[in-house]
Design a protein around this motif. Structure first.
Motif, mmCIF file in Angstrom:
data_model
loop_
_atom_site.group_PDB
_atom_site.id
_atom_site.type_symbol
_atom_site.label_atom_id
_atom_site.label_comp_id
_atom_site.label_asym_id
_atom_site.label_seq_id
_atom_site.Cartn_x
_atom_site.Cartn_y
_atom_site.Cartn_z
ATOM 1 N N ALA A 54 0.830 -1.215 0.000
ATOM 2 C CA ALA A 54 0.000 0.000 0.000
ATOM 3 C C ALA A 54 0.857 1.254 0.000
ATOM 4 N N LEU A 55 1.908 1.252 0.817
ATOM 5 C CA LEU A 55 2.781 2.421 0.862
ATOM 6 C C LEU A 55 3.551 2.592 -0.448
ATOM 7 N N ALA A 56 3.914 1.490 -1.063
ATOM 8 C CA ALA A 56 4.587 1.566 -2.366
ATOM 9 C C ALA A 56 3.642 2.150 -3.416
ATOM 10 N N HIS A 57 2.360 1.786 -3.340
ATOM 11 C CA HIS A 57 1.382 2.334 -4.287
ATOM 12 C C HIS A 57 1.256 3.852 -4.099
ATOM 13 N N LEU A 58 1.209 4.308 -2.845
ATOM 14 C CA LEU A 58 1.107 5.745 -2.606
ATOM 15 C C LEU A 58 2.324 6.475 -3.162
ATOM 16 N N ASP A 59 3.492 5.919 -2.949
ATOM 17 C CA ASP A 59 4.693 6.566 -3.474
ATOM 18 C C ASP A 59 4.688 6.608 -5.000
ATOM 19 N N ALA A 60 4.199 5.539 -5.614
ATOM 20 C CA ALA A 60 4.228 5.453 -7.079
ATOM 21 C C ALA A 60 3.203 6.379 -7.734
ATOM 22 N N THR A 61 2.121 6.696 -7.024
ATOM 23 C CA THR A 61 1.013 7.432 -7.661
ATOM 24 C C THR A 61 0.768 8.825 -7.098
ATOM 25 N N THR A 62 1.261 9.131 -5.906
ATOM 26 C CA THR A 62 0.899 10.410 -5.274
ATOM 27 C C THR A 62 2.098 11.295 -4.973
ATOM 28 N N LYS A 63 3.291 10.860 -5.265
ATOM 29 C CA LYS A 63 4.487 11.610 -4.897
ATOM 30 C C LYS A 63 4.582 12.908 -5.694
ATOM 31 N N ARG A 64 4.702 14.026 -4.986
ATOM 32 C CA ARG A 64 4.804 15.336 -5.605
ATOM 33 C C ARG A 64 6.018 16.069 -4.995
ATOM 34 N N ILE A 124 3.296 9.285 7.200
ATOM 35 C CA ILE A 124 4.667 9.391 7.718
ATOM 36 C C ILE A 124 4.853 8.429 8.883
ATOM 37 N N GLU A 125 3.871 8.367 9.785
ATOM 38 C CA GLU A 125 3.926 7.392 10.879
ATOM 39 C C GLU A 125 4.027 5.970 10.335
ATOM 40 N N ALA A 126 3.203 5.659 9.348
ATOM 41 C CA ALA A 126 3.188 4.310 8.786
ATOM 42 C C ALA A 126 4.552 3.939 8.215
ATOM 43 N N ARG A 127 5.222 4.880 7.590
ATOM 44 C CA ARG A 127 6.541 4.591 7.017
ATOM 45 C C ARG A 127 7.580 4.361 8.111
ATOM 46 N N PHE A 128 7.538 5.152 9.163
ATOM 47 C CA PHE A 128 8.434 4.885 10.294
ATOM 48 C C PHE A 128 8.147 3.503 10.897
#
Length: 881
Positions: A660-670, A699-703
């Motif tokens: 899920a976090l990889a999907h957010l990085d791939a599609t929402t990173k600005r 950010i919490e989820a990534r930590f």
């Protein structure tokens, strides 16, 4: 997390003795008074690396230079940004008691008028409504020739051009040109002026790129005509869209007399009551108009926002004052100066303040737009929490200068919204409440809305507890007041706005999670006991009424189709975010129930949380994208809020969390953060909008999932963008496409819900957080990423909890300073299999086995538990191959 069971006190004593003998480490003061820089010393000198100029210093008080709060409640501007017109000595405004600034403006000649019987018509006209003063307003074409500059023609085609205004005189009149007086909320940018001659229309002038409110439009030669047509092809973009607004058209080109003005810059956003010391004025009641803005972009001849924009008042977008001949020490308080004329709006949140010698036509004769005004100085009476190094009971410092700036920028942003609830200062949309009047609260923004919203507390209250826990009553007052206004069916209002009726679907869940946070950080058991019945009613009565047969919350049930959420998003049905937040609320409620000995409730809520989590995984996981759906209805999209909370709450397995976090990085990173949606199916450009509020759980989820570098990257992009762009330092309500202010001038540039970088860095990078109410138990679990060192202090009811660590390629050094009456654990970064953990000369973990039952390994990391009061220093080393 640390166990709640009784620890082996032997190792606590042994570790404390070893720590006391460690070379280069001194003990922390465990007093419960205000912290000083000396309360937590730096790491051993031999462990510190040389720093370049301007780099963070671990010396005592090294963090002081990052503190942004004013040194006193009287705040003065730091520079003059611009002055216009006849202004003498503008820099004198910066320092009281010396030279004076003088603004002069001559009385203009009478405005030219059209012949009697002249008429006007337009291609469209906006429907009338009641103005800010409650009186009916019309916006038809006739307003452009009525001689009243306070009325205007407003077309009715938002963003659609051309807009055409035609003026017809009763007889042919010679014209050398015209003057267009427009409204600052709809200045015509590009237009042509045609005249009727020889039986046809002929272009007499063309205007492009105009931004002037009074625009003289001369013709190449004088013409004789009885008809003039203005065709607008573009109007200035405003927060209301693209409307053409023309107040007056004069039958002659009249160049405006420059309005004398001075703009002062306070250097960052401030909040309170502006003050201007006028030393003298001419005898004709010269008026001043004062405009405020958090950014230079939206500082014009009107403020970026006033409460009068929402609920009336005769200010016309600025605050007014008629200067007496003998001068005056004016403080901007809400109200009229003379009967129903000369209105000021009172408290403002702003960075830039523009003083103009001018007056509204409707304020005549009480104030006139000409004369002479002499000013000694400008200041602000700061009303919010004054954060100075001596008031910080919790602080943070690390080797990364940028992270330090963002942490203290968050602290200052939160100080700006920690203020007293006052009737004249709060959101005017029926938000005033007698039960909050005079109490310390956490508002949502410094500029607006200035009303306490419980969802905002999910972030801003944590920020408060970690910096100024002496002001924790600001959170309690809000939570208690909303609980006292609980609806009969169990629903809890999100704020006092709308007389406690604003229908939001998610915010009652935040009341639950914020109540747990308050008890967790403060240990206030009395609050928990007093409002436990409120908790029962919202979780066991209202939310079951909006639960479907799969056990999931479904917006639309029980008449909730029109309910909003934190961003008033048009989502319905089973939404991952609502249900993940529900799981978090149930988990927190179960913890609170255990505290109060209500085991049956705790078991029931824990079971329900597990069932909801299972249903989310079964019904809302999108295998094709490897992420949770935003909603089970409508277009396929994936949201930051739901996916992040699914990770934070443990709904997502390790594999799903990573995916899920990889999907957010791939599609929402600005460049300015991660957007809160991965496509635009919810609304146009949703995939370009960034909310720090929903970025905090990501950010919490990534930590939490071991992606510290990814978390820091997101922090640097989002908070770095806000830090380096006007107004600087403070954290924005939202960021729009290309890093813009997402709601233009209306956007709040100092919003407490955007301060999540502070708890993220303290709780996860530094790694310290409470695990039971009042820090009776705590854990320290650093997640350093690429940061070389960090040090900090958390305020607890028992005294400061101090942490300092140093991170290198092969060695991690950690010291914890523990207050009395608390116990906790430390967990070391890195893989336990190649790790040696020691205290002094004693090895606690040698890579294969532990020397005590207080040392354990879980998920490949080493934890040392049972740490009591005193200083505990550890070294974790990577063993050679």
């Amino acid at each position: 997390m640390a166990s709640n069971s009784t620890p082996d006190k032997g190792i606590s004593r042994r570790v404390a003795l070893a720590a006391a003998s460690t070379v280069g480490l001194t003990a922390v003061s465990l007093s419960t008074g205000l912290p000083s820089a000396e309360a937590l010393p730096a790491l051993a000198a031999e462990g510190a690396s040389a720093s370049g100029a301007g780099a963070p210093s671990r010396r005592a008080g090294g963090w002081h230079r990052y503190v942004q709060g004013p040194s006193s409640r009287t705040v003065r501007p730091v520079r003059i940004t611009t002055s216009t017109g006849d202004v003498k000595n503008p820099n004198a405004l910066l320092k009281p008691g010396g030279a004076r600034s003088v603004l002069r403006r001559p009385q203009p000649a009478a405005a030219p008028t059209w012949p009697a019987g002249t008429t006007a018509e337009a291609s469209s006209a906006h429907a009338g409504n009641n103005g800010n003063d409650g009186q009916p307003r019309t916006y038809d074409a006739g307003n452009a020739i009525d001689g009243n500059p306070d009325t205007f023609w407003n077309d009715d085609t938002l963003g659609v051009f051309p807009d055409v205004l035609t003026i017809t005189a009763p007889q042919v009149t010679p014209l050398r040109g015209i003057t267009v007086i427009s409204n600052s909320d709809g200045v015509p940018t590009d237009y042509t002026v045609d005249v009727w001659t020889d039986g046809d229309w002929h272009t007499a002038a063309t205007v492009t790129g105009n931004d002037a409110v009074q625009k003289a439009v001369p013709f190449a030669e004088q013409v004789s005509t009885d008809r003039v047509r203005i065709t607008v092809t573009h109007a200035q973009d405003t927060s209301h869209g693209n409307f053409t607004r023309i107040n007056e058209v004069w039958p002659a080109p009249v160049e405006p007399i420059p309005i004398p003005s001075v703009t002062v810059d306070f250097g960052k956003v401030v909040v309170g009551y502006p003050q201007i010391r006028f030393t003298s004025a001419s005898a004709d009641s010269p008026g001043v108009r004062v405009a405020f803005s958090e950014t230079r972009q939206f500082l014009t001849d009107r403020s970026d926002f006033t409460r009068a924009d929402q609920a009336g008042g005769a200010g016309g977008g600025t605050d007014q004052f008629a200067v007496p001949a003998k001068g005056a020490n004016w403080t901007d308080h809400k109200g009229f100066q003379a009967g129903d004329k000369v209105f000021a709006d009172g408290l403002h949140g702003f960075r830039y303040l523009k003083i103009s010698l001018d007056a509204l036509a409707s304020d005549s004769p009480a104030a006139q737009p000409w004369g002479t005004v002499e000013i000694d100085s400008v200041a602000l009476q700061f009303t919010a929490y004054v954060g100075t190094p001596s008031t910080y009971r919790g602080w943070f410092l690390c080797s990364d200068d940028e992270l330090n700036r963002y942490w203290y920028g968050a602290a200052y942003t939160n100080e700006l919204v920690t203020d007293t609830f006052r009737q004249d200062d709060v959101d005017p949309r029926n938000a005033w409440s007698a039960t909050l009047e005079g109490k310390l609260v956490l508002q949502d923004g410094a500029k607006r809305d200035r009303d306490p919203y419980v969802g905002d507390l999910a972030v801003s209250a944590r920020t408060l507890y970690l910096t100024h826990d002496d002001a924790a009553a600001a959170a309690r007052n809000v939570l208690a007041d909303l609980a006292d206004h609980q609806r009969a069916d169990g629903w809890i209002p999100p704020a006092s706005i709308g007389n406690y009726t604003l229908p939001l679907f998610d915010y009652p869940l935040y009341w639950v999670t914020c109540s747990w946070d308050y008890v967790l950080y403060t240990g206030d058991r009395q609050y928990a006991t007093r409002y436990y019945p409120t908790l029962l009613k919202v979780l066991d009565t209202w939310y079951p009424s909006v639960t479907d047969d799969a056990g999931l919350l479904s917006k639309g049930l029980n008449g909730t189709g029109g309910y909003g959420d934190y961003a008033f998003l048009g989502r319905t049905g089973r939404v991952t975010y609502y249900n993940a937040l529900y799981v978090q609320a149930l988990q927190n409620a179960a913890q609170l129930a255990k505290l109060l000995g209500q085991q049956a409730d705790a078991t029931r809520w824990s079971t329900r949380a597990d069932n909801v989590a299972q249903a989310v995984n079964s019904l809302l996981w999108d295998t094709s994208s490897g992420a949770y759906l935003d909603s089970s209805t409508g277009a396929v999209r994936h949201a930051q809020d739901g996916n992040s909370l699914a990770v934070v709450t443990g709904i997502a397995s390790a594999d799903r969390a990573t995916s899920a976090l990889a999907h957010l990085d791939a599609t929402t990173k600005r460049p300015y953060g991660n957007a809160f949606m991965d496509n635009d199916t919810l609304f146009d450009q949703a995939s370009q909008r960034v909310y720090a509020f929903t970025s905090y759980p990501e950010i919490e989820a990534r930590f939490l999932t071991g992606q510290a570098e990814s978390a820091l990257d997101q922090i640097r992009r989002m908070y770095g963008w806000m830090d380096k762009n006007d107004p600087g330092i403070t954290h924005w309500e939202g960021i729009g496409p290309n890093g813009s202010l997402y709601e233009d001038a209306y956007t709040s540039m100092a919003h407490g819900w955007s301060t999540g970088v502070l708890p993220a860095l303290t709780n996860h990078l530094l790694g310290a957080r409470p695990t039971s109410p009042g820090y009776a138990t705590w854990e320290v679990r650093p997640r350093p990423g690429g940061v070389d060192w960090a040090t900090g202090q958390l305020p607890t009811p028992h005294g400061p909890l101090g942490v300092e660590w140093e991170n290198s390629a092969r060695v991690f050094r950690l010291t914890v300073h523990v207050p009395k009456h608390t116990q906790g654990s430390v967990t070391f970064p890195g893989d336990s299999r190649g790790q040696r953990v020691s205290v002094g000369r004693r090895t606690l973990w040698d890579g294969r086995r532990a020397s005590s039952r207080d040392v354990s390994v879980s998920d490949g990391t080493v934890t040392v538990a049972g740490l009591g009061a005193g200083d505990h220093s550890f070294v974790s080393e990577l063993r050679g191959n």
